[in-house]
Write an enzyme that holds these catalytic residues in place. Structure first.
Site, PDB file in Angstrom:
ATOM      1  N   TYR A 176       6.955  -1.775   6.859  1.00  0.00           N
ATOM      2  CA  TYR A 176       6.538  -3.110   7.479  1.00  0.00           C
ATOM      3  C   TYR A 176       6.650  -4.521   6.070  1.00  0.00           C
ATOM      4  O   TYR A 176       6.455  -4.412   4.780  1.00  0.00           O
ATOM      5  CB  TYR A 176       5.573  -3.246   7.872  1.00  0.00           C
ATOM      6  CG  TYR A 176       4.228  -3.363   7.473  1.00  0.00           C
ATOM      7  CD1 TYR A 176       3.320  -2.494   6.467  1.00  0.00           C
ATOM      8  CD2 TYR A 176       3.462  -4.264   7.369  1.00  0.00           C
ATOM      9  CE1 TYR A 176       2.304  -1.994   6.022  1.00  0.00           C
ATOM     10  CE2 TYR A 176       2.154  -3.909   7.111  1.00  0.00           C
ATOM     11  CZ  TYR A 176       1.411  -3.314   6.221  1.00  0.00           C
ATOM     12  OH  TYR A 176       0.574  -2.750   5.331  1.00  0.00           O
ATOM     13  N   ARG A 213      11.033  -6.595  -0.980  1.00  0.00           N
ATOM     14  CA  ARG A 213       9.705  -5.847  -0.517  1.00  0.00           C
ATOM     15  C   ARG A 213      10.188  -4.447  -0.004  1.00  0.00           C
ATOM     16  O   ARG A 213      10.023  -3.539   0.335  1.00  0.00           O
ATOM     17  CB  ARG A 213       8.968  -5.938  -1.063  1.00  0.00           C
ATOM     18  CG  ARG A 213       7.587  -5.558  -1.009  1.00  0.00           C
ATOM     19  CD  ARG A 213       6.156  -5.558  -1.872  1.00  0.00           C
ATOM     20  NE  ARG A 213       5.319  -6.260  -0.490  1.00  0.00           N
ATOM     21  CZ  ARG A 213       4.453  -6.686  -0.144  1.00  0.00           C
ATOM     22  NH1 ARG A 213       3.403  -6.735  -1.822  1.00  0.00           N
ATOM     23  NH2 ARG A 213       4.177  -7.634   0.650  1.00  0.00           N
ATOM     24  N   LYS A 255       5.402   0.214   1.652  1.00  0.00           N
ATOM     25  CA  LYS A 255       4.829  -0.714   1.993  1.00  0.00           C
ATOM     26  C   LYS A 255       5.158  -0.315   3.806  1.00  0.00           C
ATOM     27  O   LYS A 255       5.709  -0.616   4.709  1.00  0.00           O
ATOM     28  CB  LYS A 255       4.798  -2.325   2.781  1.00  0.00           C
ATOM     29  CG  LYS A 255       3.834  -3.252   3.015  1.00  0.00           C
ATOM     30  CD  LYS A 255       4.514  -4.602   2.976  1.00  0.00           C
ATOM     31  CE  LYS A 255       2.759  -5.801   3.412  1.00  0.00           C
ATOM     32  NZ  LYS A 255       1.213  -4.582   3.305  1.00  0.00           N
ATOM     33  N   GLU A 286      -6.877  -0.308  -5.559  1.00  0.00           N
ATOM     34  CA  GLU A 286      -6.352  -1.795  -5.055  1.00  0.00           C
ATOM     35  C   GLU A 286      -7.479  -1.955  -3.662  1.00  0.00           C
ATOM     36  O   GLU A 286      -7.996  -1.055  -3.623  1.00  0.00           O
ATOM     37  CB  GLU A 286      -4.797  -1.989  -4.342  1.00  0.00           C
ATOM     38  CG  GLU A 286      -4.270  -0.588  -3.215  1.00  0.00           C
ATOM     39  CD  GLU A 286      -2.806  -0.844  -3.378  1.00  0.00           C
ATOM     40  OE1 GLU A 286      -2.061  -2.591  -3.087  1.00  0.00           O
ATOM     41  OE2 GLU A 286      -2.577  -0.073  -3.057  1.00  0.00           O
ATOM     42  N   LEU A 344       0.021  -1.206  -3.501  1.00  0.00           N
ATOM     43  CA  LEU A 344       1.519  -1.802  -3.804  1.00  0.00           C
ATOM     44  C   LEU A 344       1.544  -2.523  -4.552  1.00  0.00           C
ATOM     45  O   LEU A 344       0.649  -3.472  -5.243  1.00  0.00           O
ATOM     46  CB  LEU A 344       1.037  -2.755  -2.471  1.00  0.00           C
ATOM     47  CG  LEU A 344       1.969  -3.643  -1.505  1.00  0.00           C
ATOM     48  CD1 LEU A 344       2.695  -2.380  -0.708  1.00  0.00           C
ATOM     49  CD2 LEU A 344       1.669  -4.053  -0.410  1.00  0.00           C
TER      50      LEU A 344
HETATM   51  N1  PDD Z   1      -1.751  -6.775   3.119  1.00  0.00           N
HETATM   52  N2  PDD Z   1      -2.481  -3.839  -1.340  1.00  0.00           N
HETATM   53  C1  PDD Z   1      -2.626  -3.094   0.153  1.00  0.00           C
HETATM   54  C2  PDD Z   1      -2.581  -1.743   0.387  1.00  0.00           C
HETATM   55  C3  PDD Z   1      -1.797  -4.638   1.010  1.00  0.00           C
HETATM   56  O1  PDD Z   1      -2.209  -3.805   2.278  1.00  0.00           O
HETATM   57  C4  PDD Z   1      -1.542  -5.627   0.852  1.00  0.00           C
HETATM   58  C5  PDD Z   1      -1.625  -6.960   1.618  1.00  0.00           C
HETATM   59  C6  PDD Z   1      -1.534  -5.798  -0.551  1.00  0.00           C
HETATM   60  C7  PDD Z   1      -1.280  -7.446  -0.834  1.00  0.00           C
HETATM   61  O2  PDD Z   1       0.051  -7.772  -1.114  1.00  0.00           O
HETATM   62  P1  PDD Z   1       0.844  -9.578  -0.604  1.00  0.00           P
HETATM   63  O3  PDD Z   1       0.375 -10.064  -2.106  1.00  0.00           O
HETATM   64  O4  PDD Z   1       2.040  -9.048  -1.524  1.00  0.00           O
HETATM   65  O5  PDD Z   1       0.000 -10.071   0.382  1.00  0.00           O
HETATM   66  C8  PDD Z   1      -2.242  -5.679  -1.425  1.00  0.00           C
HETATM   67  C9  PDD Z   1      -0.572  -7.813   3.756  1.00  0.00           C
HETATM   68  C10 PDD Z   1      -1.521  -8.398   3.849  1.00  0.00           C
HETATM   69  C11 PDD Z   1      -1.162  -6.481   5.483  1.00  0.00           C
HETATM   70  O6  PDD Z   1      -1.184  -5.339   5.285  1.00  0.00           O
HETATM   71  O7  PDD Z   1      -1.661  -6.891   6.313  1.00  0.00           O
END
Ligand code: PDD
Length: 290
Positions: A31, A50, A146, A178, A202
């Site tokens: 996703y 990504r 992801k 993270e 991620l």
């Molecule tokens: N999640 N790490 C994890 C485990 C995440 O699920 C996310 C983002 C990030 C940050 O990634 P980015 O800056 O690309 O949004 C880091 C999204 C927002 C979600 O699952 O809703």
């Protein structure tokens, strides 16, 4: 609210998938979440890149090229009543007529997307920062993908919610990985620290931009393994994600982050980084391209 499902646009309330969908049975899917500001998707190319990496990592063909994905995203944005949104995209390995772990030959993927209002931090959270807990990272060895296999993230996030906190910050073997849905940065003696983008975290679109901004503004930073003690003793901590942007963590496991009179308050490096982020974002949006 409009959704996209397998080639059709339809009301979200009418979207249906099979109970044999492999996303449902095996969490067999990937996703993305793309933030939208004033109806412009932000960093859409980075998110689509990504998504491609995630699909490659789970050996699932991308059902659309970039132009088609952008057209789908634009139509969902246009049909929403909201200016700021979060577009969700999910692709699973589809629904077979039986339950079998092996990839089903000849089965079409399930392709789903919808948009919702962007849930950004409140003004109060921006002003005071948020509280976080720490937990052991119990996820698998490909956290760079992801995927919709998010149970450990869900459990960590619920522990945070149970403790009245906004996020759970994870450690694996004494090293920072993270947050449950965010990347984590620490500041020590003016130097920004964050873990390398290996298979254990991620590669955040937001965290990558933050590192680009740090490099462009000549803010000292180190991308390297960050120990648990370095996080606990940090002068400042912040989270990044598409929804949170740059958000200060001011309490960790019930203790204020930082020392002296700045303890428990968003620090200057965090504030500056968020200003840089906003300035960059607003400039990109003004020029009409994400
Ligand atoms: N999640 N790490 C994890 C485990 C995440 O699920 C996310 C983002 C990030 C940050 O990634 P980015 O800056 O690309 O949004 C880091 C999204 C927002 C979600 O699952 O809703």
């Amino acid at each position: 609210m409009t959704a996209y499902l397998n080639g059709r646009f339809l009301p979200l309330s009418e979207a249906r998938v099979s109970p044999l969908d492999r996303g449902f049975l095996y969490a067999d899917g990937a996703y993305e979440v793309i933030p939208v500001y004033s109806r412009h998707p932000f960093r859409v190319d980075e998110h689509l890149r990504r998504l491609q990496c995630s699909l490659d990592g789970i050996r699932l063909a991308n059902p659309h090229d970039g132009a088609r994905w952008k057209a789908i995203v634009q139509r969902l944005i246009a049909e929403s009543a909201h200016e700021d949104q979060a577009v969700y995209i999910q692709i699973t390995r589809g629904a077979d007529d039986k339950r079998d772990p092996c990839f089903p030959p000849g089965v079409a993927p399930t392709v789903f997307s919808f948009t919702a209002p962007l849930v950004a931090p409140t003004a109060g959270q921006r002003e005071t920062g948020v509280a976080a807990i720490t937990v052991e990272d119990i996820r698998w060895g490909r956290c760079d993908l992801k995927t919709v296999s998010l149970l450990p993230n869900v459990l960590a996030r619920q522990l945070a919610a149970d403790a009245g906190c906004a996020e759970a910050i994870m450690f694996r073997g004494g090293l920072l990985t993270e947050g449950s849905s965010s990347n984590v940065f620490a500041v020590r003696d003016g130097v920004i620290l964050t873990p390398p983008q290996d298979r254990l975290i991620l590669p955040g679109v937001t965290s990558t931009l933050v590192l680009e901004l740090a490099a462009a503004r000549r803010a000292p930073f180190e991308v390297r393994p960050v120990g648990e003690e370095e996080v606990r003793e940090a002068d400042e901590l912040w989270l990044t994600s598409s929804a949170k942007e740059v958000l200060a963590v001011t309490t960790l496991d019930g203790r204020p982050v930082g020392k002296g009179e700045r303890a428990g308050k968003p620090g200057p490096v965090t504030r500056r980084m968020h200003e840089w982020f906003r300035a960059y974002r607003d400039e990109v949006m003004r020029r009409g391209r994400g």
